[in-house]
Design a protein around this motif. Sequence first.
Motif, PDB file in Angstrom:
ATOM      1  N   ASP A   1      25.574 -39.781  10.866  1.00  0.00           N
ATOM      2  CA  ASP A   1      24.917 -38.965  11.889  1.00  0.00           C
ATOM      3  C   ASP A   1      25.689 -39.134  13.183  1.00  0.00           C
ATOM      4  O   ASP A   1      25.944 -40.265  13.632  1.00  0.00           O
ATOM      5  CB  ASP A   1      23.464 -39.387  12.079  1.00  0.00           C
TER       6      ASP A   1
ATOM      7  N   THR B   1      27.331 -32.312   6.311  1.00  0.00           N
ATOM      8  CA  THR B   1      26.012 -31.746   6.002  1.00  0.00           C
ATOM      9  C   THR B   1      26.143 -30.316   5.498  1.00  0.00           C
ATOM     10  O   THR B   1      25.548 -29.942   4.478  1.00  0.00           O
ATOM     11  CB  THR B   1      25.114 -31.791   7.248  1.00  0.00           C
TER      12      THR B   1
ATOM     13  N   ALA C   1      22.900 -32.629  14.283  1.00  0.00           N
ATOM     14  CA  ALA C   1      21.506 -32.550  13.848  1.00  0.00           C
ATOM     15  C   ALA C   1      20.577 -32.611  15.050  1.00  0.00           C
ATOM     16  O   ALA C   1      20.837 -33.330  16.024  1.00  0.00           O
ATOM     17  CB  ALA C   1      21.194 -33.698  12.888  1.00  0.00           C
TER      18      ALA C   1
END
Length: 697
Positions: free
Chosen positions: A333, A397, A360
Amino acid sequence: TQWMDRNTDTFTQMGGEGATWIGQAPFTDTPHIFQNLGDGTYFHSGQLALRAAVAAGVNITYKLLYNDAVAMTGGQPIDGELRVDQLSQQIHAEGVRRIALVTDEPDKYPTRATFAPIVTFHHRRELDAVQRELREFKGVSVIIYDQTCATEKRRRRKRGKLADPQKRAFINPAVCEGCGDCSVKSNCLSVLPLETELGRKRQIDQNACNKDFSCIEGFCPSFVTVHGGSLRQPEAVGLNALFIALPEPTQPTLERPWNILLPGVGGSGVTTVGALLGMAAHIEGKGCSVLDQAGLAQKFGPVVTHIRIAAKQDDIYAVRIAAGETDLLLGCDLVVAASEEALAKLNDQIAHAVINSHEAATAEFTRNPDAQVPGAAMREALIDAVGAEKTHFVDATRLATRLLGDSIATNLFMLGYAYQKGLVPISAEALNKAIELNGVAVQLNQQAFLWGRRAAHDLAAVEKLAKPEELDEPICETLDEMIRFRVDYLTRYQDAAYAERYRALVERVNEIDPDASRSLTAAVARYYFKLLAYKDEYEVARLYSDGAFLKQLQAQFQGDYRLEFHLAPSWLAKRDPLTGEPRKRTFGPWMLKAFALLARFKSLRGTALDVFGYSAERRLERELIAEYERSIADLLTHLNPRNYRTAVAIAELPEQIRGYGHVKERAVAKVREQERQLQARLQVNELKVVQLFEPAA
């Protein structure tokens, strides 16, 4: 983020919940408080705090979350668990005289005879009303909120331990206004931002969705539920022949322990990757330690795993990676990878970084629909800490979701990428064996690891395979393109004359705009259009029946499915007796035919025969258009370099007018206050400008 903007004060030790209020209550004018309490804590020692509050006779309501898991530390089973009916009996026996049971499924209790006799049953949408009632109750009261932890539900469904309902939520982005009311209702980070030519909209992350469906309560007609069918599987998975032989990378030497720092978010499988690396090292007879720092292990919370791999176990003297000793930052992340904690572990002399560049949404997005992740600054910070030649960014992702149909494959994709770059001192054979021994989604995880290796070997080829089907999403790169697109849109929206009304004002602004940036022209082009293209009943019907909606559905779902539409038409919706807000109703697939029929009557819009045009909302929308036209005309007569930026800010105000019904009304009220402040700034320059959103006298 811990308190989630819910006006929460103080914290206490386990077993002390409400104890501070026992001491404070006699010395304050506040008559009552609410106290949050989890079921795991209640069974551990919280019941003693409740007993003390009863003995003290204070006015307090315990909000007891019965979620079937110790969610704070990773979803462990609760020790000493009671069924919810037994729990109510135990609370009643402690002396509590008012208990309300709130749940997402009130019908799941076939018999209520086993509950304490004072228990009342309520749907979760009634929670606010229940709280308002109990805050007036004298003494100790309890709300039992019975709903299994959403993250635990998702885990159990993936492991086949809980039935997975054949129902999914879908947002029609064309109808969505991006107001954020769905996030207010759900507080869910599976509702993601979707950037479009017409502004930021919202979409559901189908792979991360817990199927809570509280987002559907958002006051917006864009929500549809899809019953039956399944997520469409990507076609690229079968193209294995293009990558038959992957070269084996040169692995790092283990003259000293190799340190891998793995930052990510809860619920995405970060700790699973650490466990797999630990097992793979064990299979090869190497030493390994794995330390998970999960903190508050709620879904989407930060998680950092320290992994140390050595030639033998005796070479590892500490499980935590010290400052400056990370060899590989495997950033699953971007936000957590660029945190101060992670950056402190890096040393540009030895560190390498493989980072998921996907930006994100963070918890801020649930409260602020305009929240942005500063991705560029984060990437720059990582490059500064490691060095550009040793930092690898990959949109894992997007690639993993497109190639494998599930965003949960992202972290194994990242591991495969790092492995192929020669940054993981374990063999692919051992890693695949560890995935097999784990016994969960074996094929998916092994494929994710393999696709990550392929991406590291030939990213261009993988990108080509992962390219999604084009859905004719326009991207306007110039001002002229933006204007042409909106002229075409308004012609479809109403007619050519309506579009010409738009073009005439924009061209007038463009002729007078004195700044080379054309910022004022661009602002008027965007936001005059936004006001003109208000989403009344005819437009919502057109956006559901023009073919684009069904094409988007078919791009995400396959099989035999049926649709349900969640709407609150003003002439049918019942109002909540507490809030006064209209409640949404569910309509079947026949609504598609109704939409197609209604869309044909768009020519009635604004005429005497427009039955919908007499509502307060429609009248407000027409007033805003007229006021904007008057304001822009007046701005142009007073425009000068000193007030140019203020004029642009005024022209951009409609950006914040979003949503439907009461949501839009609240937004207009806020914008009017902002407009008054901008008006005051103009008055400093001795300009008299008609207020943009103030009705004419």
